[in-house]
Design a protein around this motif. Structure first.
Motif, PDB file in Angstrom:
ATOM      1  N   HIS A 244       0.841  -1.198   0.000  1.00 52.08           N
ATOM      2  CA  HIS A 244       0.000   0.000   0.000  1.00 52.08           C
ATOM      3  C   HIS A 244       0.875   1.246   0.000  1.00 52.08           C
ATOM      4  CE1 HIS A 244      -0.163   0.917   4.607  1.00 52.08           C
ATOM      5  NE2 HIS A 244       0.961   0.336   4.298  1.00 52.08           N
ATOM      6  N   LEU A 245       0.247   2.373  -0.381  1.00 52.08           N
ATOM      7  CA  LEU A 245       0.960   3.641  -0.519  1.00 52.08           C
ATOM      8  C   LEU A 245       0.858   4.431   0.777  1.00 52.08           C
ATOM      9  CD1 LEU A 245       2.541   5.061  -2.800  1.00 52.08           C
ATOM     10  CD2 LEU A 245       0.439   6.325  -3.326  1.00 52.08           C
ATOM     11  N   VAL A 246       2.025   4.896   1.251  1.00 48.58           N
ATOM     12  CA  VAL A 246       2.099   5.671   2.495  1.00 48.58           C
ATOM     13  C   VAL A 246       2.545   7.087   2.149  1.00 48.58           C
ATOM     14  CG1 VAL A 246       3.245   5.893   4.734  1.00 48.58           C
ATOM     15  CG2 VAL A 246       2.650   3.622   3.856  1.00 48.58           C
ATOM     16  N   TYR A 247       1.855   8.087   2.725  1.00 49.77           N
ATOM     17  CA  TYR A 247       2.171   9.482   2.439  1.00 49.77           C
ATOM     18  C   TYR A 247       3.038  10.073   3.544  1.00 49.77           C
ATOM     19  CZ  TYR A 247      -1.851   8.755  -0.630  1.00 49.77           C
ATOM     20  OH  TYR A 247      -2.719   8.264  -1.575  1.00 49.77           O
ATOM     21  N   ASP A 248       4.268  10.462   3.196  1.00 52.80           N
ATOM     22  CA  ASP A 248       5.134  11.194   4.107  1.00 52.80           C
ATOM     23  C   ASP A 248       5.166  12.652   3.693  1.00 52.80           C
ATOM     24  OD1 ASP A 248       5.671   8.997   5.610  1.00 52.80           O
ATOM     25  OD2 ASP A 248       7.649   8.586   4.738  1.00 52.80           O
ATOM     26  N   LYS A 249       5.848  13.467   4.493  1.00 52.90           N
ATOM     27  CA  LYS A 249       5.861  14.912   4.235  1.00 52.90           C
ATOM     28  C   LYS A 249       6.489  15.247   2.885  1.00 52.90           C
ATOM     29  CE  LYS A 249       7.282  19.326   6.227  1.00 52.90           C
ATOM     30  NZ  LYS A 249       7.903  20.009   7.384  1.00 52.90           N
ATOM     31  N   GLU A 250       7.602  14.600   2.566  1.00 51.89           N
ATOM     32  CA  GLU A 250       8.334  14.940   1.347  1.00 51.89           C
ATOM     33  C   GLU A 250       8.186  13.910   0.236  1.00 51.89           C
ATOM     34  OE1 GLU A 250       9.665  17.782   0.956  1.00 51.89           O
ATOM     35  OE2 GLU A 250       9.463  18.458   3.036  1.00 51.89           O
ATOM     36  N   SER A 251       7.599  12.757   0.542  1.00 53.07           N
ATOM     37  CA  SER A 251       7.562  11.695  -0.462  1.00 53.07           C
ATOM     38  C   SER A 251       6.386  10.763  -0.235  1.00 53.07           C
ATOM     39  CB  SER A 251       8.866  10.898  -0.424  1.00 53.07           C
ATOM     40  OG  SER A 251       8.979  10.194   0.803  1.00 53.07           O
ATOM     41  N   LEU A 252       6.170   9.876  -1.218  1.00 51.97           N
ATOM     42  CA  LEU A 252       5.185   8.807  -1.126  1.00 51.97           C
ATOM     43  C   LEU A 252       5.940   7.484  -1.208  1.00 51.97           C
ATOM     44  CD1 LEU A 252       3.615  11.359  -2.208  1.00 51.97           C
ATOM     45  CD2 LEU A 252       2.067   9.771  -3.321  1.00 51.97           C
ATOM     46  N   LYS A 253       5.602   6.541  -0.350  1.00 53.70           N
ATOM     47  CA  LYS A 253       6.318   5.273  -0.304  1.00 53.70           C
ATOM     48  C   LYS A 253       5.354   4.112  -0.512  1.00 53.70           C
ATOM     49  CE  LYS A 253       9.622   7.069   3.120  1.00 53.70           C
ATOM     50  NZ  LYS A 253      10.124   6.927   4.506  1.00 53.70           N
ATOM     51  N   MET A 254       5.735   3.200  -1.388  1.00 57.47           N
ATOM     52  CA  MET A 254       4.991   1.964  -1.532  1.00 57.47           C
ATOM     53  C   MET A 254       5.636   0.932  -0.610  1.00 57.47           C
ATOM     54  SD  MET A 254       2.324   0.626  -2.984  1.00 57.47           S
ATOM     55  CE  MET A 254       1.996   1.650  -4.429  1.00 57.47           C
ATOM     56  N   VAL A 255       4.851   0.413   0.328  1.00 56.57           N
ATOM     57  CA  VAL A 255       5.376  -0.459   1.372  1.00 56.57           C
ATOM     58  C   VAL A 255       4.655  -1.798   1.321  1.00 56.57           C
ATOM     59  CG1 VAL A 255       5.744  -0.716   3.871  1.00 56.57           C
ATOM     60  CG2 VAL A 255       5.857   1.557   2.818  1.00 56.57           C
ATOM     61  N   SER A 256       5.424  -2.889   1.445  1.00 56.92           N
ATOM     62  CA  SER A 256       4.812  -4.218   1.477  1.00 56.92           C
ATOM     63  C   SER A 256       4.085  -4.415   2.800  1.00 56.92           C
ATOM     64  CB  SER A 256       5.878  -5.303   1.311  1.00 56.92           C
ATOM     65  OG  SER A 256       6.844  -5.218   2.350  1.00 56.92           O
ATOM     66  N   VAL A 257       2.931  -5.069   2.767  1.00 56.11           N
ATOM     67  CA  VAL A 257       2.156  -5.309   3.989  1.00 56.11           C
ATOM     68  C   VAL A 257       2.180  -6.774   4.394  1.00 56.11           C
ATOM     69  CG1 VAL A 257       0.633  -3.340   3.592  1.00 56.11           C
ATOM     70  CG2 VAL A 257      -0.004  -5.580   2.685  1.00 56.11           C
ATOM     71  N   LYS A 258       2.818  -7.600   3.573  1.00 57.59           N
ATOM     72  CA  LYS A 258       2.984  -9.021   3.880  1.00 57.59           C
ATOM     73  C   LYS A 258       4.149  -9.542   3.038  1.00 57.59           C
ATOM     74  CE  LYS A 258      -1.233  -9.817   2.532  1.00 57.59           C
ATOM     75  NZ  LYS A 258      -2.529 -10.412   2.114  1.00 57.59           N
ATOM     76  N   PRO A 259       4.699 -10.704   3.367  1.00 50.91           N
ATOM     77  CA  PRO A 259       5.798 -11.244   2.566  1.00 50.91           C
ATOM     78  C   PRO A 259       5.363 -11.509   1.124  1.00 50.91           C
ATOM     79  CG  PRO A 259       5.666 -12.356   4.691  1.00 50.91           C
ATOM     80  CD  PRO A 259       4.429 -11.532   4.566  1.00 50.91           C
ATOM     81  N   ILE A 260       6.288 -11.266   0.178  1.00 49.64           N
ATOM     82  CA  ILE A 260       6.044 -11.483  -1.245  1.00 49.64           C
ATOM     83  C   ILE A 260       7.175 -12.361  -1.771  1.00 49.64           C
ATOM     84  CG2 ILE A 260       5.665 -10.387  -3.487  1.00 49.64           C
ATOM     85  CD1 ILE A 260       5.066  -7.765  -1.936  1.00 49.64           C
ATOM     86  N   LYS A 261       6.826 -13.476  -2.370  1.00 48.02           N
ATOM     87  CA  LYS A 261       7.819 -14.410  -2.880  1.00 48.02           C
ATOM     88  C   LYS A 261       8.363 -13.938  -4.233  1.00 48.02           C
ATOM     89  CE  LYS A 261       7.675 -17.596   0.357  1.00 48.02           C
ATOM     90  NZ  LYS A 261       8.880 -17.881   1.185  1.00 48.02           N
ATOM     91  N   MET A 262       9.606 -14.319  -4.527  1.00 46.64           N
ATOM     92  CA  MET A 262      10.209 -14.005  -5.808  1.00 46.64           C
ATOM     93  C   MET A 262       9.311 -14.520  -6.942  1.00 46.64           C
ATOM     94  SD  MET A 262      13.982 -15.080  -7.258  1.00 46.64           S
ATOM     95  CE  MET A 262      13.570 -16.825  -7.353  1.00 46.64           C
ATOM     96  N   GLY A 263       9.063 -13.655  -7.914  1.00 53.67           N
ATOM     97  CA  GLY A 263       8.222 -14.015  -9.053  1.00 53.67           C
ATOM     98  C   GLY A 263       6.765 -13.655  -8.876  1.00 53.67           C
ATOM     99  N   GLN A 264       6.366 -13.377  -7.641  1.00 55.30           N
ATOM    100  CA  GLN A 264       4.965 -12.995  -7.401  1.00 55.30           C
ATOM    101  C   GLN A 264       4.732 -11.546  -7.809  1.00 55.30           C
ATOM    102  OE1 GLN A 264       4.116 -13.824  -3.252  1.00 55.30           O
ATOM    103  NE2 GLN A 264       3.328 -15.863  -3.739  1.00 55.30           N
ATOM    104  N   GLN A 265       3.480 -11.252  -8.108  1.00 55.81           N
ATOM    105  CA  GLN A 265       3.110  -9.889  -8.467  1.00 55.81           C
ATOM    106  C   GLN A 265       2.880  -9.060  -7.203  1.00 55.81           C
ATOM    107  OE1 GLN A 265      -0.054  -7.501 -11.385  1.00 55.81           O
ATOM    108  NE2 GLN A 265      -0.034  -9.740 -11.343  1.00 55.81           N
ATOM    109  N   VAL A 266       3.255  -7.793  -7.281  1.00 49.75           N
ATOM    110  CA  VAL A 266       2.989  -6.854  -6.193  1.00 49.75           C
ATOM    111  C   VAL A 266       1.642  -6.196  -6.486  1.00 49.75           C
ATOM    112  CG1 VAL A 266       3.813  -4.849  -4.908  1.00 49.75           C
ATOM    113  CG2 VAL A 266       5.464  -6.446  -5.916  1.00 49.75           C
TER     114      VAL A 266
END
Length: 494
Positions: A244-266
């Motif tokens: 999910h997307l997190v809003y900071d003061k100077e930037s926007l960050k896409m952060v994983s909310v659960k483990p993602i295996k290699m080859g899986q789609q985000v």
């Protein structure tokens, strides 16, 4: 000459790193899933843990009314975009300026090249009348907003004219087709970005009381509708989302909310939408169904079933009283229970307004000689039925009425709505075929939701005998009249 898909992707990725200064984790990359009708996507090149930053976007690289070249070239318009224009109108004009005026000189040019062209969009505004007919009887067709689109287009043309001849000459003619394309891209790809870090707290007291009711703009709402490069490359899924997307003061960050295996789609999360709404807004469907699917029970279905019990005129009077009577509205905390349609969710939940309406109408039908006392009786019945439904109870006749209404609604769906849809696992060139299959998946989602509510409502509520409730209601109703009769007897004996 238009760049190929791969060339556009390469140019976009180079721009992300070199010009937009977006920091991208080496654990992800932009992939190509056109073979399964998912277009560009973000895939994991390595295992990813929870709470990892996948990429970070400076706010200066987000396209909105604060960063667009339009406001830089016409600084006198900044306050207009900030305080007067609606979110949609503002961002549409900014994107049109970047595309039509700035062209290849636009800071966002490489980003704009990977956004879909009109022929690539499957949002419902691009469906033909025959293709839309495949969605019937879903009520989503009635939410296309064609009249609203025409009105917004006319409003934008007025803004262009009012902004002066220099602005007009730069923008040139904005066709309705161009407007629809940009608006559709915004609907499918934009984010509402909070104005975090803005020093506006001191202005809140000054502005309080001056804003018109219903006003919606950047200054009022404290967010900007924005195009967020790379964040909008993620596909979304209500069940598989893992970032999910997190809003900071100077930037926007896409952060994983659960483990993602290699080859899986985000996957991102676009909101609690059913398949019908996902198709309308974004132009795709979730083949295994949305977690938030629901079917809709129209008020017309309810009245059609009830007409078997009493004349239509009687129910129309009841509905008008339920909508307008002040005492009834006080019981309901000014909330309406007479709606155009009622949501019946895939998990078997039914919105309480539906159950309360059905319980009220069930009871009022059982009161003898309601006649001229209908308004007073409805006031009492609403209060009693509200207590009943809020305590998790329904009467047998109310449950039966609900089942009859669901039956009536299900009969409106074509036979193929009751069959499982074969997902599209490879690219489909025939647009009619592709959209027909998506329409069938939407109808299947709605049918499954209605069926689940039909089967499980009796398990979610304690079902009681109508006699017990009616005895309670009629007892209170008769008591005053009985007292008056006894008093008359006493008067006659003296």
């Amino acid at each position: 000459m238009m760049a190929s898909f791969d060339e556009a992707t390469d140019g976009f990725y180079h721009w992300l790193v070199s010009s937009a200064r977006i920091e991208i984790s080496p654990k992800i990359f932009v992939g190509d899933l056109r073979s399964v009708n998912q277009g560009r996507c973000v895939l994991a090149s390595q295992d990813i843990g929870s709470d990892e930053v996948l990429f970070e976007i400076p706010r200066s690289s987000v396209l909105n009314v604060a960063t667009s070249q339009l406001v830089r070239d016409f600084p006198q318009l900044k306050d207009v975009f900030w305080q007067e224009l609606g979110h949609w109108e503002g961002l549409i004009l900014c994107m049109v300026y970047e595309i039509k005026v700035m062209g290849q000189q636009s800071f966002w040019w490489n980003y704009l090249q990977v956004l879909p062209k009109s022929q690539d969009l499957n949002t419902l505004v691009y469906w033909s009348a025959d293709q839309l007919a495949a969605l019937e009887p879903s009520l989503v067709v009635g939410r296309l907003g064609a009249d609203e689109s025409q009105e917004m287009y006319r409003q934008i043309l007025k803004y262009i004219q009012n902004f002066g001849p220099e602005f007009q000459s730069k923008i040139g003619q904005l066709t309705f087709e161009e407007f629809v394309h940009v608006a559709s891209v915004i609907m499918s790809y934009s984010f509402d970005v909070d104005l975090k870090g803005e020093d506006d707290e001191d202005d809140e007291d000054e502005d309080e009381g001056e804003e018109e009711e219903g006003e919606s703009n950047v200054a009022h709402d404290k967010y900007m509708k924005s195009m967020v490069p790379l964040a909008d490359t993620l596909n979304a899924d209500t069940k598989q989302f893992n970032a999910h997307l997190v809003y900071d003061k100077e930037s926007l960050k896409m952060v994983s909310v659960k483990p993602i295996k290699m080859g899986q789609q985000v996957y991102n999360f676009y909101g609690e939408h059913p398949n019908a709404e996902i198709l309308r807004r974004y132009g795709y469907v979730e083949w295994d169904g949305s977690q938030f699917d629901f079917g809709e029970l129209p008020l017309s279905c309810i009245t059609q079933v009830l007409q078997r019990e009493a004349p239509e005129e009687f129910f129309q009077i009841c509905l008008q009283l339920l909508q307008n009577d002040e005492t009834i509205l006080e019981h309901l905390d000014q909330e309406q229970i007479v709606l155009e349609s009622y949501d019946c969710f895939i998990d078997g939940q039914v919105i309480p307004e539906c159950l309360l309406l059905l319980q009220v109408l069930t009871v009022i039908l059982q009161i003898p000689n309601v006649g001229e006392n209908l308004e007073r009786e409805l006031q009492r019945v609403v209060k009693k039925c509200l207590q009943l439904v809020e305590s998790g109870r329904l009467t047998i006749k109310c449950l039966k009425l609900f089942e009859h209404c669901i039956d009536e609604r299900l009969r409106q769906y074509p036979n193929h709505s009751f069959r499982e849809v074969t997902p599209i696992h490879q690219y489909v060139h025939d647009v009619d075929v592709q959209r027909g299959i998506m329409a069938q998946r939407v109808l299947q989602s709605e049918v499954e939701s209605l069926q689940n509510c039909y089967l499980s409502l009796g398990e979610k509520f304690q079902v009681i005998d109508d006699v017990k409730l009616m005895d309670n209601i009629l007892k209170k109703r008769v008591a005053p009249a009985q007292k008056t009769k006894n008093e008359s007897k006493r008067k006659r004996t003296h």
